[in-house]
Design a protein around this motif. Sequence first.
Motif, short mmCIF file in Angstrom:
data_model
loop_
_atom_site.label_atom_id
_atom_site.label_comp_id
_atom_site.label_asym_id
_atom_site.label_seq_id
_atom_site.Cartn_x
_atom_site.Cartn_y
_atom_site.Cartn_z
N GLY A 128 -19.52 6.57 0.17
CA GLY A 128 -18.76 5.65 -0.80
C GLY A 128 -17.15 5.80 -1.08
N LEU A 129 -16.85 5.24 -2.26
CA LEU A 129 -15.35 5.20 -2.73
C LEU A 129 -14.94 6.73 -2.93
CD1 LEU A 129 -13.38 2.97 -3.34
CD2 LEU A 129 -14.07 3.27 -5.76
N VAL A 130 -15.77 7.57 -3.26
CA VAL A 130 -15.06 9.05 -3.43
C VAL A 130 -14.58 9.66 -2.16
CG1 VAL A 130 -15.67 11.43 -4.04
CG2 VAL A 130 -16.22 9.56 -5.67
N GLY A 131 -15.72 9.37 -1.20
CA GLY A 131 -15.28 10.02 0.18
C GLY A 131 -14.01 9.09 1.01
N LEU A 132 -13.85 7.90 0.61
CA LEU A 132 -12.89 6.90 1.05
C LEU A 132 -11.46 7.37 0.46
CD1 LEU A 132 -11.52 4.59 2.48
CD2 LEU A 132 -12.23 3.30 0.67
N LEU A 133 -11.54 7.61 -0.76
CA LEU A 133 -10.11 7.95 -1.44
C LEU A 133 -9.89 9.27 -0.92
CD1 LEU A 133 -10.87 6.71 -5.09
CD2 LEU A 133 -9.25 5.95 -3.10
N ALA A 134 -10.83 10.39 -0.99
CA ALA A 134 -10.42 11.63 -0.50
C ALA A 134 -9.90 11.44 1.18
CB ALA A 134 -11.54 12.43 -0.44
N ALA A 135 -10.47 10.79 1.81
CA ALA A 135 -9.97 10.73 3.35
C ALA A 135 -8.76 10.13 3.53
CB ALA A 135 -11.10 9.90 4.21
N LEU A 136 -8.23 9.14 2.53
CA LEU A 136 -7.05 8.52 2.53
C LEU A 136 -5.72 9.51 1.99
CD1 LEU A 136 -8.04 5.08 1.19
CD2 LEU A 136 -7.20 5.66 3.27
N THR A 137 -6.22 10.76 1.23
CA THR A 137 -5.20 11.78 0.73
C THR A 137 -4.11 12.01 1.63
OG1 THR A 137 -6.78 12.24 -0.93
CG2 THR A 137 -4.87 13.75 -0.68
N VAL A 138 -4.48 12.40 2.88
CA VAL A 138 -3.68 12.96 3.62
C VAL A 138 -2.51 12.07 4.47
CG1 VAL A 138 -3.04 14.45 5.76
CG2 VAL A 138 -4.56 15.38 3.97
N PRO A 139 -3.46 11.06 5.17
CA PRO A 139 -2.44 9.87 5.66
C PRO A 139 -1.56 9.20 4.75
CG PRO A 139 -4.77 9.49 5.78
CD PRO A 139 -4.75 10.85 5.34
N VAL A 140 -2.10 8.76 3.38
CA VAL A 140 -1.18 8.13 2.57
C VAL A 140 -0.24 9.01 2.10
CG1 VAL A 140 -1.10 6.97 0.33
CG2 VAL A 140 -3.08 6.26 1.90
N GLY A 141 -0.29 10.47 1.87
CA GLY A 141 0.38 11.49 1.41
C GLY A 141 1.83 11.47 2.46
N ALA A 142 1.03 11.50 3.76
CA ALA A 142 2.38 11.63 4.79
C ALA A 142 3.15 10.38 4.69
CB ALA A 142 1.49 11.81 6.13
N ALA A 143 2.35 9.21 4.39
CA ALA A 143 3.08 7.92 4.81
C ALA A 143 4.25 7.81 3.54
CB ALA A 143 2.48 6.76 4.73
N MET A 144 3.80 8.20 2.23
CA MET A 144 4.63 8.22 1.28
C MET A 144 5.89 9.33 1.48
SD MET A 144 1.87 7.96 -2.12
CE MET A 144 3.06 8.25 -3.24
N GLN A 145 5.57 10.41 1.85
CA GLN A 145 6.54 11.36 2.13
C GLN A 145 7.59 10.96 3.07
OE1 GLN A 145 5.40 15.27 3.05
NE2 GLN A 145 7.76 16.10 3.31
N MET A 146 7.07 10.01 4.17
CA MET A 146 8.10 9.47 5.03
C MET A 146 8.84 8.19 4.45
SD MET A 146 7.46 11.08 7.97
CE MET A 146 8.60 10.08 9.02
N VAL A 147 8.37 7.63 3.58
CA VAL A 147 9.14 6.52 2.65
C VAL A 147 10.15 7.38 1.93
CG1 VAL A 147 9.10 4.77 1.16
CG2 VAL A 147 7.65 4.91 3.03
N VAL A 148 9.97 8.28 0.96
CA VAL A 148 10.46 8.96 -0.10
C VAL A 148 11.55 9.79 0.29
CG1 VAL A 148 10.65 10.04 -2.11
CG2 VAL A 148 8.72 8.45 -1.80
N MET A 149 11.15 10.89 1.50
CA MET A 149 11.75 11.75 1.92
C MET A 149 11.75 12.04 3.48
SD MET A 149 10.75 14.52 -0.89
CE MET A 149 11.10 16.01 0.47
N PRO A 150 12.32 11.12 4.19
CA PRO A 150 12.23 11.07 5.69
C PRO A 150 13.09 12.12 6.10
CG PRO A 150 13.49 9.23 5.15
CD PRO A 150 12.83 9.78 3.58
N PRO A 151 12.78 12.80 7.36
CA PRO A 151 13.81 13.57 7.79
C PRO A 151 15.32 13.09 8.25
CG PRO A 151 11.60 13.61 8.84
CD PRO A 151 11.82 12.38 8.18
#
Length: 199
Positions: A128-151
């Motif tokens: 369900g939703l708990v598993g979905l949100l947990a699974a999204l944590t790393v990929p969404v976090g990586a994308a956010m870091q690339m937007v806010v702090m790209p190399p």
Amino acid sequence: MKIMVGGIVAGMGFGAVTSLVNALSSPYMELGMSFTGTIWAKAAKVLSLLVDAGWSWAALAVAMGWLAGTWVRGALVGALALVAATVAYYVTDALVSGAGTDMVTWLMVGLPFGLVLGVVGAAIRQPGLVGLLAALTVPVGAAMQMVVMPPRRHLTLTPAIILAEVIVWTAAVLGVGWAVYRFWVERRAALFMQRVQSG
């Protein structure tokens, strides 16, 4: 017990490799000077940009929590992995470059984040939703870091930086796609079972 030891070993390996890759990728470090201008230096630069990023360290704790299975074990092994990675990183840094350390600061950051991220990793197994949100944590976090702090914001743009960014964005998109697909498949299976039971 085995997963705890595994978390410590994985963390130590991750931290040591991150420090070594950073040293190899830098033309200003003794270890990296002999590789300057070679394909190995470029490969080390790409690896450095990938493993020495916040999302990558978060992924370590999440992966360990996922392997642990339960929320309590996930929290413990996630924290152990980040603590071990931090210690190994700074010990290797001291051996390779003799650089000063702010290890205590990062240990204080890594411990609570490791606990939370380990639980997130264990929660990926939930339907369900708990598993979905947990699974999204790393990929969404990586994308956010690339937007806010790209190399590229802090470094001269090079092919290594572009390649690292492409790898991160591709992995983030694939990670989000996998999480959403898994959620959709589980939801359809649950709806199908409901229809079977009610019919």
